[in-house]
Design a protein around this motif. Structure first.
Motif, PDB file in Angstrom:
ATOM      1  N   THR A  36       0.825  -1.215   0.000  1.00  0.00           N
ATOM      2  CA  THR A  36       0.000   0.000   0.000  1.00  0.00           C
ATOM      3  C   THR A  36       0.856   1.260   0.000  1.00  0.00           C
ATOM      4  O   THR A  36       2.007   1.244   0.430  1.00  0.00           O
ATOM      5  N   PHE A  37       0.256   2.349  -0.479  1.00  0.00           N
ATOM      6  CA  PHE A  37       0.870   3.671  -0.379  1.00  0.00           C
ATOM      7  C   PHE A  37       0.070   4.505   0.616  1.00  0.00           C
ATOM      8  O   PHE A  37      -1.136   4.293   0.788  1.00  0.00           O
ATOM      9  N   ASP A  38       0.740   5.463   1.214  1.00  0.00           N
ATOM     10  CA  ASP A  38       0.043   6.385   2.091  1.00  0.00           C
ATOM     11  C   ASP A  38      -0.477   7.548   1.256  1.00  0.00           C
ATOM     12  O   ASP A  38       0.279   8.357   0.757  1.00  0.00           O
ATOM     13  N   THR A  39      -1.795   7.589   1.069  1.00  0.00           N
ATOM     14  CA  THR A  39      -2.378   8.688   0.307  1.00  0.00           C
ATOM     15  C   THR A  39      -3.258   9.543   1.206  1.00  0.00           C
ATOM     16  O   THR A  39      -4.017  10.374   0.730  1.00  0.00           O
ATOM     17  N   ARG A  57      -4.560   0.109   6.361  1.00  0.00           N
ATOM     18  CA  ARG A  57      -3.353  -0.254   5.592  1.00  0.00           C
ATOM     19  C   ARG A  57      -2.779  -1.556   6.100  1.00  0.00           C
ATOM     20  O   ARG A  57      -2.431  -2.451   5.338  1.00  0.00           O
ATOM     21  N   ILE A  58      -2.678  -1.640   7.401  1.00  0.00           N
ATOM     22  CA  ILE A  58      -2.086  -2.833   8.004  1.00  0.00           C
ATOM     23  C   ILE A  58      -2.955  -4.055   7.715  1.00  0.00           C
ATOM     24  O   ILE A  58      -2.454  -5.139   7.423  1.00  0.00           O
ATOM     25  N   ALA A  59      -4.272  -3.849   7.729  1.00  0.00           N
ATOM     26  CA  ALA A  59      -5.179  -4.967   7.442  1.00  0.00           C
ATOM     27  C   ALA A  59      -4.961  -5.473   6.014  1.00  0.00           C
ATOM     28  O   ALA A  59      -4.925  -6.685   5.780  1.00  0.00           O
ATOM     29  N   LEU A  85     -11.610   5.166  -7.353  1.00  0.00           N
ATOM     30  CA  LEU A  85     -10.224   5.453  -7.762  1.00  0.00           C
ATOM     31  C   LEU A  85      -9.377   5.970  -6.600  1.00  0.00           C
ATOM     32  O   LEU A  85      -8.171   5.722  -6.552  1.00  0.00           O
ATOM     33  N   LYS A  86     -10.020   6.655  -5.668  1.00  0.00           N
ATOM     34  CA  LYS A  86      -9.277   7.135  -4.494  1.00  0.00           C
ATOM     35  C   LYS A  86      -8.662   5.965  -3.721  1.00  0.00           C
ATOM     36  O   LYS A  86      -7.549   6.053  -3.225  1.00  0.00           O
ATOM     37  N   TYR A  87      -9.423   4.893  -3.635  1.00  0.00           N
ATOM     38  CA  TYR A  87      -8.886   3.694  -2.967  1.00  0.00           C
ATOM     39  C   TYR A  87      -7.875   2.984  -3.857  1.00  0.00           C
ATOM     40  O   TYR A  87      -6.811   2.572  -3.386  1.00  0.00           O
ATOM     41  N   VAL A  88      -8.205   2.853  -5.123  1.00  0.00           N
ATOM     42  CA  VAL A  88      -7.321   2.129  -6.050  1.00  0.00           C
ATOM     43  C   VAL A  88      -5.906   2.716  -6.008  1.00  0.00           C
ATOM     44  O   VAL A  88      -4.915   1.987  -5.983  1.00  0.00           O
ATOM     45  N   GLY A 100      -0.794   3.392  -7.033  1.00  0.00           N
ATOM     46  CA  GLY A 100      -0.142   4.669  -7.275  1.00  0.00           C
ATOM     47  C   GLY A 100      -0.973   5.471  -8.274  1.00  0.00           C
ATOM     48  O   GLY A 100      -2.057   5.037  -8.687  1.00  0.00           O
ATOM     49  N   PRO A 101      -0.464   6.662  -8.699  1.00  0.00           N
ATOM     50  CA  PRO A 101      -1.305   7.634  -9.416  1.00  0.00           C
ATOM     51  C   PRO A 101      -1.630   7.327 -10.880  1.00  0.00           C
ATOM     52  O   PRO A 101      -2.602   7.863 -11.398  1.00  0.00           O
ATOM     53  N   ASN A 102      -0.825   6.522 -11.559  1.00  0.00           N
ATOM     54  CA  ASN A 102      -1.124   6.209 -12.960  1.00  0.00           C
ATOM     55  C   ASN A 102      -1.931   4.917 -13.016  1.00  0.00           C
ATOM     56  O   ASN A 102      -1.416   3.845 -12.704  1.00  0.00           O
ATOM     57  N   ILE A 103      -3.200   5.037 -13.415  1.00  0.00           N
ATOM     58  CA  ILE A 103      -4.099   3.892 -13.242  1.00  0.00           C
ATOM     59  C   ILE A 103      -4.740   3.447 -14.549  1.00  0.00           C
ATOM     60  O   ILE A 103      -5.337   4.250 -15.264  1.00  0.00           O
TER      61      ILE A 103
END
Ligand SMILES: CCCCCCCCCCCCCCCCC(=O)SCCNC(=O)CCNC(=O)[C@H](O)C(C)(C)COP(=O)(O)OP(=O)(O)OC[C@H]1O[C@@H](n2cnc3c(N)ncnc32)[C@H](O)[C@@H]1OP(=O)(O)O
Ligand SMILES: Nc1ncnc2c1ncn2[C@@H]1O[C@H](COP(=O)(O)OP(=O)(O)OP(=O)(O)O)[C@@H](O)[C@H]1O
Ligand SMILES: O=C(O)CCC(=O)C(=O)O
Ligand SMILES: [Fe+2]
Ligand SMILES: [Mg+2]
Length: 335
Positions: free
Chosen positions: A44-47, A55-57, A137-140, A145-148
């Motif tokens: 995961t990334f921190d967004t 995140r940990i889950a 998309l916010k979750y994705v 990362g930003p290029n989806i």
């Protein structure tokens, strides 16, 4: 305590548990950084969207369920569009309509009752709207990362089982179907279009199985028949704890492509509906699956693509994906 401090505390606890050995080197919170411990968060990334607990889950389990993410209005529109497609009121380029094997082999059934799955709806603007919903998309982005890129789209209409158990989906890892990597930058979003529970065949997942590698997949030896391309993991541990994901309309699960999952029989009279999209970072790269366990599915997909697109079978497995993938955010850098 401030929010930032809160987050740090939870992250520290996580580091404690997952990296006991390096723990001794921490003298204070200030020492904790990505640079020292790039392994702390692999998936995961921190967004600023996922809480540290979430995140940990995901790191630990390989999936995360977000309640009530898609509105009833949106889902009702997707359902209407599905009905229009089944009634052949719209024709969608590239769309594959799949019927359940036991229904296809019995009497002729019309309309949506014959349809078990729509695949590749990327050219249908109304259904594809699902793949571009900002709240999805916010979750994705936390995983890709930003290029989806939206790589694969499905609307699943799991039919009432005919008695042959063909409505089951064997336990599998979606990565089996994908000739691109890295796996950690791929994620599936799967949204319930109505209440899904054990009776109508909800998703069943093996938490933590995404920590393993891609397994060998093949058709299961099921007597009543098996749907085309429904490969299953050959030897998964039957003692691994399983979780049945019971969900309400609009609830959405995000899961890792190595997570072993499937779905049980639909023992109700209704068609259990879900809509899903597999996303990948556009920074992913294609791989050659020749000589790997993915060669079997690669051959099946190439054969189908050759028929469907009227091309010869020199079309590569990678090409079938590059053709279907659509950029939904950022830049198309590599895929
Ligand atoms: C680029 C091309 C598309 C690539 C395909 C997509 C790849 C999958 C990617 C998935 C990635 C996501 C992650 C995991 C997802 C796991 C899955 O969901 S995989 C399942 C996806 N499967 C499919 O999409 C199957 C594709 N469907 C088909 O190929 C066709 O629908 C068909 C099964 C070949 C049937 O088409 P058609 O020939 O038009 O059908 P009929 O003329 O009615 O029947 C012919 C023959 O086939 C039998 N049959 C019908 N339906 C099925 C079925 N579902 N499964 C097996 N067999 C079926 C039918 O009984 C006839 O048989 P007969 O013996 O000749 O009578
Ligand atoms: N013989 C089998 N081999 C491989 N996978 C199977 C087999 N039987 C069932 N499955 C798969 O296991 C998953 C869970 O199935 P199912 O929902 O029936 O589980 P269950 O634990 O029996 O739950 P329930 O008691 O609600 O039926 C599904 O993906 C299903 O397709
Ligand atoms: O039964 C379902 O909806 C899950 C199907 C699935 O896992 C898949 O198509 O990859
Ligand atoms: Fe799947
Ligand atoms: Mg069962």
């Amino acid at each position: 305590m401030s929010r930032a401090a809160d987050r740090l505390k939870v992250v520290l606890n996580h580091l404690d548990r997952s990296h006991g050995a390096v723990r001794a080197s921490f003298t204070s919170a200030q020492n904790v950084s990505y640079h020292h411990h790039p392994q702390a968060f692999q998936y995961t990334f921190d967004t600023d969207l996922l809480t540290p607990e979430q995140r940990i889950a995901y790191e630990k389990d390989g999936f995360i369920l977000i309640r009530n993410l898609v509105s009833d209005e949106d889902i009702d529109q997707f359902r209407k569009e599905f009905e229009r497609i089944c009634k052949r009121e719209v024709k969608v380029p590239g769309l594959l309509v799949m019927r359940d094997v036991s229904i296809a082999k019995s009497e002729f059934v019309e309309g949506e009752k014959a349809v078990t799955k729509l695949q590749d709806f990327q050219e249908d603007p109304e259904l594809f709207r699902y793949c571009t919903l900002p709240q999805i998309l916010k979750y994705v982005k936390c995983f890709t990362g930003p290029n989806i890129m939206a790589m694969h789209t499905m609307l699943i209409n799991k039919p009432p089982d005919t008695g042959k158990k063909t409505s089951r989906h064997p336990m599998h890892q979606d990565l089996h179907y994908f000739p691109f990597r890295p796996a950690d930058r791929i994620v599936c979003s799967w949204t319930a279009m109505e209440k899904v529970h054990r009776e109508n065949g909800c998703l069943v997942v093996l938490p933590g199985s995404h920590h393993g590698t891609l397994q060998e997949h093949d058709y299961p030896e099921w007597e009543g028949g098996i749907n085309k391309m429904y490969h299953g993991v050959r030897n998964y541990n039957p003692d691994h704890p399983r979780v049945h994901l019971e969900m309400e309309k609009g609830d959405t699960v995000f899961f890792h492509p190595l997570l072993i999952h499937g779905s049980g029989m639909n023992q109700t009279k209704g068609f259990r509906k879900a809509i899903s999209c597999h996303y990948a970072s556009s920074d992913c790269y294609y791989i050659d699956v020749k000589g790997t366990t993915q060669e079997n599915i690669s051959n099946e997909v190439k054969e189908l693509a050759a028929k469907k697109y009227g091309v010869d079978d020199t079309i590569s497995f990678q090409d079938t994906w590059a053709l279907r993938g659509r950029l939904v955010q950022g830049e198309r850098t590599s895929m």
